[in-house]
Design a protein around this motif. Sequence first.
Motif, PDB file in Angstrom:
ATOM      1  N   ASP A 150      92.377  -5.808 102.770  1.00 28.83           N
ATOM      2  CA  ASP A 150      91.386  -4.973 103.444  1.00 28.83           C
ATOM      3  C   ASP A 150      90.963  -5.612 104.765  1.00 28.83           C
ATOM      4  N   LEU A 151      90.719  -6.929 104.753  1.00 22.67           N
ATOM      5  CA  LEU A 151      90.337  -7.625 105.982  1.00 22.67           C
ATOM      6  C   LEU A 151      91.500  -7.649 106.969  1.00 22.67           C
ATOM      7  N   TYR A 152      92.711  -7.809 106.470  1.00 18.89           N
ATOM      8  CA  TYR A 152      93.902  -7.808 107.323  1.00 18.89           C
ATOM      9  C   TYR A 152      94.024  -6.485 108.090  1.00 18.89           C
ATOM     10  N   LYS A 154      91.694  -4.358 108.758  1.00 13.76           N
ATOM     11  CA  LYS A 154      90.582  -4.225 109.710  1.00 13.76           C
ATOM     12  C   LYS A 154      90.884  -4.959 111.013  1.00 13.76           C
ATOM     13  N   PHE A 155      91.336  -6.203 110.900  1.00 16.41           N
ATOM     14  CA  PHE A 155      91.638  -6.976 112.101  1.00 16.41           C
ATOM     15  C   PHE A 155      92.847  -6.413 112.842  1.00 16.41           C
ATOM     16  N   ARG A 157      93.520  -3.350 113.311  1.00 14.15           N
ATOM     17  CA  ARG A 157      93.083  -2.213 114.118  1.00 14.15           C
ATOM     18  C   ARG A 157      92.402  -2.631 115.415  1.00 14.15           C
ATOM     19  N   ASP A 254      83.310  -6.740 104.882  1.00 14.00           N
ATOM     20  CA  ASP A 254      82.724  -5.720 105.766  1.00 14.00           C
ATOM     21  C   ASP A 254      81.713  -6.346 106.726  1.00 14.00           C
ATOM     22  N   TYR A 257      83.584  -8.465 109.424  1.00  9.52           N
ATOM     23  CA  TYR A 257      84.280  -7.602 110.380  1.00  9.52           C
ATOM     24  C   TYR A 257      83.285  -6.893 111.311  1.00  9.52           C
ATOM     25  N   THR A 258      82.222  -6.361 110.739  1.00  9.92           N
ATOM     26  CA  THR A 258      81.218  -5.650 111.537  1.00  9.92           C
ATOM     27  C   THR A 258      80.555  -6.593 112.538  1.00  9.92           C
ATOM     28  N   TYR A 268      85.824  -3.017 121.221  1.00  2.77           N
ATOM     29  CA  TYR A 268      86.481  -2.889 119.913  1.00  2.77           C
ATOM     30  C   TYR A 268      86.495  -1.442 119.405  1.00  2.77           C
ATOM     31  N   ILE A 272      89.803   0.541 118.271  1.00  2.00           N
ATOM     32  CA  ILE A 272      89.917   1.272 117.003  1.00  2.00           C
ATOM     33  C   ILE A 272      90.376   2.704 117.253  1.00  2.00           C
ATOM     34  N   SER A 276      93.905   4.508 115.953  1.00  2.00           N
ATOM     35  CA  SER A 276      93.710   5.484 114.877  1.00  2.00           C
ATOM     36  C   SER A 276      94.877   6.468 114.842  1.00  2.00           C
TER      37      SER A 276
END
Length: 284
Positions: A150-152, A154-155, A157, A254, A257-258, A268, A272, A276
Amino acid sequence: MKNVLVKAQEYRSGASAAEKEVLSFLLTQPERVCDMSLYELSAAAFSSVSTIMRLCRKLGFQGYKDFQRSLIYEMALRKHTEASRDMSSIQKEDSLEEIVEKVMYKNITSLENTRKMLDLQVLEHCVHLFHSQKSIYLFGVGASLLVAKDLYLKFLRVDKQCYLCDDLHAQYVLAQNIHKDGVAVMISYSGLTKEMVYCAEKIKQAKAPLILISRLEDSPLARLADYHLCVASSEYLIRSGAMSSRITQLSIVDILYTAYINTNLEYYVKKIQENSLHKEKADG
């Protein structure tokens, strides 16, 4: 919150002989220390008042009162977590409604306890590392691997260079080849997983900073980590499957990342949007 027992355990290896006496007493009898005055602890641990005061400051506290207040809070939180864990255990005779209530209660309680345990200074350091280091290396097995994925994503994007391997042997190689300009994020609820300990040792040999997302307990991984982001100890180590621990780990991810994208939000958000996938509505 400053995690007294974790900090004490981490500092122990580099402590002086006098400090080790105090730390040994603290780690074996933390409940007693909660009720002791500075002079009572000095007598019980066969150490001077000045040694204890210096130790408190070295562990990141303003003085003995600040240290003791944090310890009392930590012990109360641990007892509450244990009680919550017992209250929410699933029984064979539970109805579907009771299962819903227990699972939701456990997740909510775990999130609330994790929020109370978060050290903002540690979080700030972690976010700074994400910016200052060239690459992020992610490690985890089982349910923790799903959190790492999940973190992968996010980064990915926001175009931050990031590495993650599903295969455990590939994670060994990743740890072996990590560079000093990288930062490792390791996710392990127990902090005991031997494969992750192996990876952590290789990361430390490479002198790369290591961030651990794990429960608030002394563990081999907690001792190896440079930064420990704690989640509530909401599950037994022998589990049918990760549930509330996974929820809390995802919440930490979360938050990280936030906080990371919030340092340059407009840039950022644009990244994103660029990354997308455009979804077209299906006909009919």
